[in-house]
Design a protein around this motif. Sequence first.
Motif, PDB file in Angstrom:
ATOM      1  N   ALA A  51       0.820  -1.210   0.000  1.00 22.09           N
ATOM      2  CA  ALA A  51       0.000   0.000   0.000  1.00 22.09           C
ATOM      3  C   ALA A  51       0.852   1.258   0.000  1.00 22.09           C
ATOM      4  N   MET A  52       2.040   1.197   0.584  1.00 24.15           N
ATOM      5  CA  MET A  52       2.926   2.364   0.564  1.00 24.15           C
ATOM      6  C   MET A  52       3.296   2.740  -0.876  1.00 24.15           C
ATOM      7  N   GLY A  53       3.523   1.731  -1.699  1.00 25.75           N
ATOM      8  CA  GLY A  53       3.795   2.015  -3.107  1.00 25.75           C
ATOM      9  C   GLY A  53       2.606   2.642  -3.798  1.00 25.75           C
ATOM     10  N   ILE A  54       1.413   2.129  -3.513  1.00 23.28           N
ATOM     11  CA  ILE A  54       0.198   2.706  -4.094  1.00 23.28           C
ATOM     12  C   ILE A  54       0.014   4.152  -3.623  1.00 23.28           C
ATOM     13  N   GLY A  55       0.269   4.373  -2.325  1.00 23.84           N
ATOM     14  CA  GLY A  55       0.119   5.723  -1.784  1.00 23.84           C
ATOM     15  C   GLY A  55       1.092   6.709  -2.393  1.00 23.84           C
ATOM     16  N   ALA A  56       2.328   6.256  -2.644  1.00 24.27           N
ATOM     17  CA  ALA A  56       3.319   7.141  -3.262  1.00 24.27           C
ATOM     18  C   ALA A  56       2.877   7.557  -4.659  1.00 24.27           C
ATOM     19  N   LEU A  57       2.322   6.628  -5.421  1.00 26.87           N
ATOM     20  CA  LEU A  57       1.815   6.967  -6.753  1.00 26.87           C
ATOM     21  C   LEU A  57       0.599   7.886  -6.678  1.00 26.87           C
ATOM     22  N   ALA A  58      -0.268   7.611  -5.707  1.00 25.84           N
ATOM     23  CA  ALA A  58      -1.484   8.418  -5.574  1.00 25.84           C
ATOM     24  C   ALA A  58      -1.173   9.851  -5.167  1.00 25.84           C
ATOM     25  N   ALA A  59      -0.014  10.075  -4.561  1.00 25.56           N
ATOM     26  CA  ALA A  59       0.340  11.417  -4.108  1.00 25.56           C
ATOM     27  C   ALA A  59       0.870  12.309  -5.226  1.00 25.56           C
ATOM     28  N   LYS A  60       1.184  11.732  -6.386  1.00 26.90           N
ATOM     29  CA  LYS A  60       1.768  12.542  -7.466  1.00 26.90           C
ATOM     30  C   LYS A  60       0.886  13.711  -7.890  1.00 26.90           C
ATOM     31  N   PRO A  61      -0.427  13.525  -8.068  1.00 29.21           N
ATOM     32  CA  PRO A  61      -1.261  14.672  -8.471  1.00 29.21           C
ATOM     33  C   PRO A  61      -1.392  15.737  -7.384  1.00 29.21           C
ATOM     34  N   LEU A  62      -0.991  15.435  -6.152  1.00 28.32           N
ATOM     35  CA  LEU A  62      -1.164  16.373  -5.037  1.00 28.32           C
ATOM     36  C   LEU A  62       0.050  17.267  -4.819  1.00 28.32           C
ATOM     37  N   GLN A  63       1.087  17.092  -5.626  1.00 32.31           N
ATOM     38  CA  GLN A  63       2.342  17.782  -5.345  1.00 32.31           C
ATOM     39  C   GLN A  63       2.238  19.294  -5.531  1.00 32.31           C
ATOM     40  N   HIS A  64       1.326  19.767  -6.352  1.00 30.31           N
ATOM     41  CA  HIS A  64       1.206  21.218  -6.534  1.00 30.31           C
ATOM     42  C   HIS A  64       0.568  21.878  -5.313  1.00 30.31           C
ATOM     43  N   LYS A  65      -0.079  21.084  -4.450  1.00 25.61           N
ATOM     44  CA  LYS A  65      -0.605  21.571  -3.173  1.00 25.61           C
ATOM     45  C   LYS A  65      -0.032  20.714  -2.048  1.00 25.61           C
ATOM     46  N   ALA A  66       1.281  20.612  -2.039  1.00 22.35           N
ATOM     47  CA  ALA A  66       1.955  19.667  -1.149  1.00 22.35           C
ATOM     48  C   ALA A  66       1.686  19.956   0.322  1.00 22.35           C
ATOM     49  N   ALA A  68      -0.882  21.563   1.930  1.00 24.12           N
ATOM     50  CA  ALA A  68      -2.245  21.231   2.340  1.00 24.12           C
ATOM     51  C   ALA A  68      -2.490  19.727   2.276  1.00 24.12           C
ATOM     52  N   ALA A  69      -1.982  19.083   1.233  1.00 21.22           N
ATOM     53  CA  ALA A  69      -2.169  17.638   1.101  1.00 21.22           C
ATOM     54  C   ALA A  69      -1.459  16.893   2.216  1.00 21.22           C
ATOM     55  N   PHE A  70      -0.231  17.320   2.530  1.00 22.86           N
ATOM     56  CA  PHE A  70       0.510  16.662   3.603  1.00 22.86           C
ATOM     57  C   PHE A  70      -0.215  16.819   4.941  1.00 22.86           C
ATOM     58  N   ALA A  72      -3.429  17.266   5.452  1.00 25.05           N
ATOM     59  CA  ALA A  72      -4.639  16.443   5.439  1.00 25.05           C
ATOM     60  C   ALA A  72      -4.299  14.967   5.638  1.00 25.05           C
ATOM     61  N   ILE A  73      -3.226  14.515   4.997  1.00 24.59           N
ATOM     62  CA  ILE A  73      -2.809  13.113   5.141  1.00 24.59           C
ATOM     63  C   ILE A  73      -2.391  12.820   6.574  1.00 24.59           C
ATOM     64  N   GLU A  74      -1.678  13.742   7.198  1.00 21.14           N
ATOM     65  CA  GLU A  74      -1.240  13.515   8.582  1.00 21.14           C
ATOM     66  C   GLU A  74      -2.426  13.447   9.538  1.00 21.14           C
ATOM     67  N   LEU A  75      -3.424  14.278   9.301  1.00 19.02           N
ATOM     68  CA  LEU A  75      -4.611  14.221  10.159  1.00 19.02           C
ATOM     69  C   LEU A  75      -5.353  12.897   9.980  1.00 19.02           C
ATOM     70  N   CYS A  76      -5.502  12.466   8.736  1.00 21.34           N
ATOM     71  CA  CYS A  76      -6.151  11.168   8.485  1.00 21.34           C
ATOM     72  C   CYS A  76      -5.345  10.030   9.107  1.00 21.34           C
ATOM     73  N   LEU A  77      -4.040  10.091   8.943  1.00 20.56           N
ATOM     74  CA  LEU A  77      -3.182   9.037   9.476  1.00 20.56           C
ATOM     75  C   LEU A  77      -3.229   9.029  11.002  1.00 20.56           C
ATOM     76  N   GLY A 114       2.743   5.886   2.689  1.00 21.99           N
ATOM     77  CA  GLY A 114       3.451   5.989   1.420  1.00 21.99           C
ATOM     78  C   GLY A 114       3.307   7.342   0.760  1.00 21.99           C
ATOM     79  N   ALA A 115       2.190   8.014   1.005  1.00 20.10           N
ATOM     80  CA  ALA A 115       1.970   9.327   0.394  1.00 20.10           C
ATOM     81  C   ALA A 115       2.781  10.421   1.072  1.00 20.10           C
ATOM     82  N   GLU A 116       3.290  10.169   2.258  1.00 24.52           N
ATOM     83  CA  GLU A 116       4.042  11.198   2.986  1.00 24.52           C
ATOM     84  C   GLU A 116       5.335  11.576   2.281  1.00 24.52           C
ATOM     85  N   ILE A 117       6.111  10.570   1.861  1.00 22.90           N
ATOM     86  CA  ILE A 117       7.468  10.819   1.370  1.00 22.90           C
ATOM     87  C   ILE A 117       7.506  11.719   0.138  1.00 22.90           C
ATOM     88  N   PRO A 118       6.705  11.468  -0.921  1.00 19.16           N
ATOM     89  CA  PRO A 118       6.755  12.379  -2.078  1.00 19.16           C
ATOM     90  C   PRO A 118       6.404  13.822  -1.711  1.00 19.16           C
TER      91      PRO A 118
END
Length: 369
Positions: A51-66, A68-70, A72-77, A114-118
């Motif tokens: 799932a970490m690999g899937i999350g890293a790929l899913a985070a690619k479209p969020l990089q322009h709002k890194a 806010a996305a980060f 939101a991900i930390e709160l969910c996590l 997985g989405a955290e690192i990118p």
Amino acid sequence: MRLARSAVLLAVFVCAACGLVYELALVALGSYLIGDTVGQASIVLGVMVFAMGIGALAAKPLQHKAAAAFAAIELCLALLGGLSVLGLYAAFAWLDLYGPALIATAFVLGGLIGAEIPLLMVLLQRIREQAAGSAVADLFAADYVGALLGGLAFPFLLMPVFGQLRGALVVGAVNALAGMALVFTLFRRDLGRRSRAALGAASVAVALCLGYAYVVAHDFEVTARQQLYRDPVVHAERSRYQEIVLTRSLPLVSGGVTDLRLFLNGDLQFSSVDEYRYHEALVHPALAGSRANVLVLGAGDGLAVREALRYPDVATVTVVELDPAVVALARSLPDLRALNRGSFDDPGYASCTPTRSAGCAPRRRATTR
């Protein structure tokens, strides 16, 4: 600029520690409830890494709002990771859906981790551009060292101090605090007014959820634990090595018999109704010969010692037990003391009274190591 980079790497360090604790918490809970440590570890680690690999790929479209996305991900996590042990315990105790719930939880947590690192890589590069290899080295160094901290903190700090349920909630709070502190200090300008308001409200909601869960965690655990056993639980504690549970049935209609049972990590150790069959068969054949000094390995409940002390020519009984908490329970709990007949007390003083104590001397002694 150097301070800002250090702050980002510190956030990576803390988030990595929290992520590993979530993994270990799922493995530990599965080992306790199911008992198959290798199987549970394989499922949790395998699913989470995938799932970490899937999350890293899913985070690619969020990089322009890194930023806010980060956040939101930390709160969910923080919310899902903190409540993960509670939820899985409930799934096992009441819903009989532990397997699917474990896989779903591991997948969601792994995806968020997985989405955290990118996103952190983007934030790190916004502070100061550097070669990709150098940035990756800094990021993963902080990540791996943080994982070491989480791996050590879980068994030696969180479990002994907070327990399994509250430990995960504490880590969730730390996770949220680290993510929000980073975003609202260094990257506040990257957030719009609506984003700041939404993240602020979400932070309060997560804090309230985790705080409420922390308050009710003990009562929840008591209720959920009772669901795992047929008879009422009369004592439960988590020692350094295992969870110790004693249950006692209500007197049966036939003869008014009460059944006292000891469970270690959910596994039955004895039932007072028929434990004598096992302990007599265990001890008496071994003591058919010379028996001045007896060594008992394990048997911290004192029941094997009880059988050994039936022989008047037994001078000493030495018990080597891994968990001192079991021996302490056997010495202090009245029901268990009655069953082992106070076998850990020196029987030389058993018949002494205060007026005759001067004439009493120990005849035999049971010791523990």
